[in-house]
Design a protein around this motif. Structure first.
Motif, mmCIF file in Angstrom:
data_model
loop_
_atom_site.group_PDB
_atom_site.id
_atom_site.type_symbol
_atom_site.label_atom_id
_atom_site.label_comp_id
_atom_site.label_asym_id
_atom_site.label_seq_id
_atom_site.Cartn_x
_atom_site.Cartn_y
_atom_site.Cartn_z
ATOM 1 N N LYS A 144 0.722 -1.373 0.200
ATOM 2 C CA LYS A 144 0.062 0.072 -0.291
ATOM 3 C C LYS A 144 0.939 1.384 0.059
ATOM 4 O O LYS A 144 0.288 2.426 -0.132
ATOM 5 C CB LYS A 144 -1.015 0.051 1.388
ATOM 6 C CG LYS A 144 -0.232 0.229 2.596
ATOM 7 C CD LYS A 144 -1.293 0.177 3.681
ATOM 8 C CE LYS A 144 -0.643 -0.030 5.102
ATOM 9 N NZ LYS A 144 0.225 1.144 5.536
ATOM 10 N N TYR A 166 3.235 3.720 -5.501
ATOM 11 C CA TYR A 166 2.277 4.364 -6.345
ATOM 12 C C TYR A 166 2.868 3.873 -7.671
ATOM 13 O O TYR A 166 4.055 3.915 -8.022
ATOM 14 C CB TYR A 166 2.620 5.990 -6.366
ATOM 15 C CG TYR A 166 2.059 6.584 -5.079
ATOM 16 C CD1 TYR A 166 0.946 7.049 -4.757
ATOM 17 C CD2 TYR A 166 2.996 6.331 -3.758
ATOM 18 C CE1 TYR A 166 0.291 7.397 -3.518
ATOM 19 C CE2 TYR A 166 2.447 7.097 -2.787
ATOM 20 C CZ TYR A 166 1.279 7.421 -2.561
ATOM 21 O OH TYR A 166 0.851 8.121 -1.343
ATOM 22 N N LYS A 195 -1.802 -4.731 -11.953
ATOM 23 C CA LYS A 195 -3.171 -5.362 -10.789
ATOM 24 C C LYS A 195 -2.742 -5.732 -9.579
ATOM 25 O O LYS A 195 -3.462 -5.509 -8.695
ATOM 26 C CB LYS A 195 -4.082 -5.956 -12.110
ATOM 27 C CG LYS A 195 -5.163 -6.735 -11.325
ATOM 28 C CD LYS A 195 -6.230 -5.490 -11.159
ATOM 29 C CE LYS A 195 -7.570 -5.973 -10.785
ATOM 30 N NZ LYS A 195 -7.772 -6.824 -9.534
ATOM 31 N N LYS A 213 -2.157 -3.042 -7.299
ATOM 32 C CA LYS A 213 -3.223 -2.568 -6.834
ATOM 33 C C LYS A 213 -4.191 -3.492 -5.679
ATOM 34 O O LYS A 213 -4.737 -2.744 -4.812
ATOM 35 C CB LYS A 213 -4.409 -2.195 -8.050
ATOM 36 C CG LYS A 213 -5.798 -1.383 -7.743
ATOM 37 C CD LYS A 213 -6.699 -1.025 -8.865
ATOM 38 C CE LYS A 213 -7.669 -0.295 -8.266
ATOM 39 N NZ LYS A 213 -8.701 -0.085 -9.526
ATOM 40 N N TYR A 264 -1.490 2.888 -5.298
ATOM 41 C CA TYR A 264 -2.429 3.685 -6.076
ATOM 42 C C TYR A 264 -1.900 3.838 -7.484
ATOM 43 O O TYR A 264 -0.735 4.026 -7.384
ATOM 44 C CB TYR A 264 -2.553 5.009 -5.426
ATOM 45 C CG TYR A 264 -3.836 6.051 -5.897
ATOM 46 C CD1 TYR A 264 -5.092 5.747 -5.485
ATOM 47 C CD2 TYR A 264 -3.597 6.940 -6.973
ATOM 48 C CE1 TYR A 264 -6.055 6.514 -6.062
ATOM 49 C CE2 TYR A 264 -4.592 7.383 -7.563
ATOM 50 C CZ TYR A 264 -5.947 7.293 -7.018
ATOM 51 O OH TYR A 264 -6.889 8.083 -7.680
ATOM 52 N N ASN A 265 -2.474 3.753 -8.409
ATOM 53 C CA ASN A 265 -1.879 3.574 -9.731
ATOM 54 C C ASN A 265 -2.316 4.693 -10.710
ATOM 55 O O ASN A 265 -3.419 4.849 -10.973
ATOM 56 C CB ASN A 265 -2.286 2.198 -10.374
ATOM 57 C CG ASN A 265 -1.608 1.056 -9.615
ATOM 58 O OD1 ASN A 265 -0.535 1.124 -8.960
ATOM 59 N ND2 ASN A 265 -1.842 -0.024 -9.810
ATOM 60 N N TYR A 266 -1.515 5.242 -11.567
ATOM 61 C CA TYR A 266 -1.601 6.173 -12.792
ATOM 62 C C TYR A 266 -1.257 5.498 -13.968
ATOM 63 O O TYR A 266 -0.107 4.932 -14.126
ATOM 64 C CB TYR A 266 -1.046 7.500 -12.457
ATOM 65 C CG TYR A 266 -1.138 8.175 -11.226
ATOM 66 C CD1 TYR A 266 -2.214 9.070 -11.323
ATOM 67 C CD2 TYR A 266 -0.532 7.797 -9.989
ATOM 68 C CE1 TYR A 266 -2.505 9.685 -10.011
ATOM 69 C CE2 TYR A 266 -0.681 8.484 -8.746
ATOM 70 C CZ TYR A 266 -1.623 9.485 -8.664
ATOM 71 O OH TYR A 266 -1.824 10.012 -7.474
ATOM 72 N N ASP A 300 -6.105 3.346 -11.101
ATOM 73 C CA ASP A 300 -6.984 4.135 -10.251
ATOM 74 C C ASP A 300 -7.228 5.408 -11.020
ATOM 75 O O ASP A 300 -8.460 5.963 -10.943
ATOM 76 C CB ASP A 300 -6.191 4.345 -9.061
ATOM 77 C CG ASP A 300 -6.068 3.152 -8.328
ATOM 78 O OD1 ASP A 300 -7.201 2.850 -7.694
ATOM 79 O OD2 ASP A 300 -4.999 2.594 -8.012
ATOM 80 N N GLU A 301 -6.213 6.005 -11.980
ATOM 81 C CA GLU A 301 -6.753 7.274 -12.888
ATOM 82 C C GLU A 301 -5.912 6.860 -13.959
ATOM 83 O O GLU A 301 -4.896 6.487 -13.994
ATOM 84 C CB GLU A 301 -6.065 8.365 -11.890
ATOM 85 C CG GLU A 301 -6.870 8.938 -10.646
ATOM 86 C CD GLU A 301 -6.249 10.150 -10.157
ATOM 87 O OE1 GLU A 301 -6.288 11.185 -10.786
ATOM 88 O OE2 GLU A 301 -5.943 10.118 -9.002
ATOM 89 N N ARG A 332 -1.351 13.962 -4.392
ATOM 90 C CA ARG A 332 -1.798 12.875 -3.471
ATOM 91 C C ARG A 332 -0.763 12.497 -2.257
ATOM 92 O O ARG A 332 -1.221 12.412 -1.113
ATOM 93 C CB ARG A 332 -2.034 11.655 -4.282
ATOM 94 C CG ARG A 332 -2.687 10.337 -3.560
ATOM 95 C CD ARG A 332 -3.071 9.078 -4.528
ATOM 96 N NE ARG A 332 -4.056 8.327 -3.788
ATOM 97 C CZ ARG A 332 -5.241 8.352 -3.435
ATOM 98 N NH1 ARG A 332 -5.862 9.643 -4.170
ATOM 99 N NH2 ARG A 332 -5.889 7.616 -2.670
#
Length: 361
Positions: free
Chosen positions: A284, A287, A303, A306, A311-313, A336-337, A351
């Motif tokens: 966690k 990024y 994946k 995640k 948190y994934n861009y 995530d975005e 973030r």
């Protein structure tokens, strides 16, 4: 089926002949012309309207870089560089990618005939990728002052983040078009950013120049990953060409693991290897960032990241040179975005600044 039209530009008659033979053996492409210098190439491009050109760097009458710069200003088109594997060749290749070349092939210095034939699958694959690539130029950015007072290379950097947990780690994967995309991320990070680990598909001999170039542009320190070295905040570590790179722990610290190994998803280094280790070791506190590239390397492992709490861009299609790896990451449910390239670093920093794991000082 419409064939990919290729013009070969090289001052060596042998190289021109070999490349034309390799291209013409493919059912989906044809060499429509071969030029021994950029001035002749300019006329061929105008008359033959090729889909892709292969371009040597050192040529008579006009340097390959000068020609590439003019071409990308006046008639942007897909270019695959043919680069000699030397220290200078690597530095010039990095400059060619900055000017807009899609990709490059490392031309052997000895055993040219056999060497190019061995590289034939790689050459035609890069021509196919280039033919399908989106040609774009990133807007020029403003120069800034580095912490030592020298002039940095690129952007109006964000303000310092303030102290955050040293557990945080940013993990980046990229392939075709990735060298410039990575630059756009790293030059927007302040000196107190979390540690960054990067896998960019690249052969041996080129990542040293890549890291050196980025280090001259960034407020963070950028270097090739060295086996066993500690991963520090304010530093970015790039997988050495031809070797896998993953993260491990040594006590409370993250460390670099650089190793040989079988190809993973046809690549070494592989994004899959790096991202799998991030899912296992960082969880966690990670990024993830997936940038432009062909294929699906790293998508499934992203994946896993995640699922482990990262948190994934993911870079959006419009800003990608090649949308393969980002598309696969999105289809896997790893994103995530999904953002334009130039929005990723600001979103990440926002973030981080709002992180509940910040140290209050």
């Amino acid at each position: 089926m419409k064939k990919i039209k290729v013009v070969v530009v090289d001052d060596s008659a042998l190289v021109r002949s070999l490349l034309a033979e390799i291209i013409n053996k493919q059912s989906d492409m044809t060499c429509v012309g071969a030029a021994n210098d950029p001035l002749i190439a300019r006329e061929m491009i105008r008359d033959l309207n090729p889909d892709v050109i292969t371009l040597d760097i050192e040529m008579p009458k006009m340097d390959g870089l000068d020609f590439l710069g003019r071409l990308m200003r006046l008639r942007p088109m897909p270019v695959v560089m043919i680069s000699t594997l030397t220290e200078r060749g690597a530095e010039v290749t990095m400059r060619a990618l900055e000017l807009g070349a899609i990709d490059f092939v490392a031309k052997p210095r000895i055993g040219l005939t056999d060497g190019l034939k061995e590289l034939s699958a790689n050459i035609v694959e890069k021509i196919r990728i280039a033919a399908a690539a989106q040609i774009k130029r990133t807007p020029p950015t403003q120069a800034v002052a580095r912490p030592d007072g020298s002039s940095g290379g690129s952007v109006a950097l964000n303000a310092p983040i303030g102290r955050i947990s040293t557990e945080k780690l940013v993990c980046i994967g990229a392939s075709t078009g990735g060298t410039e995309a990575i630059k756009e991320i790293l030059t927007r990070l302040p000196a107190d950013a979390p540690g960054v680990v990067i896998t960019q598909h690249m052969p041996p001999g080129f990542t040293t120049s890549f890291a050196t170039r980025l280090n001259s542009l960034c407020q963070i320190t950028v270097q090739e990953a060295v086996h066993g070295s500690r991963i520090l905040p304010g530093h970015a570590y790039i997988a050495p060409g031809g070797k896998h790179f993953r993260i491990d722990r040594s006590g409370a610290n993250y460390v670099c693991v650089v190793e040989e190994g079988e190809l993973v998803n046809r690549h070494r280094p592989s994004v899959e290897v790096l991202f799998k280790s991030a899912a296992k070791v960082v969880g966690k506190n990670a990024y993830g960032i997936m940038l432009t590239g062909m294929g699906g390397d790293g998508a499934k492992a992203m994946k896993e990241m995640k699922d482990a709490g990262s948190y994934n861009y993911v870079q959006d299609e419009a800003s990608c040179i090649v949308f393969g790896m980002p598309r696969e990451a999105i289809l896997c449910g790893a994103a995530d975005e999904v953002l334009p390239l130039l929005d990723i670093a600001p979103a990440l920093l926002q973030r981080l600044k709002g992180s509940s794991d910040r140290y209050r000082v």
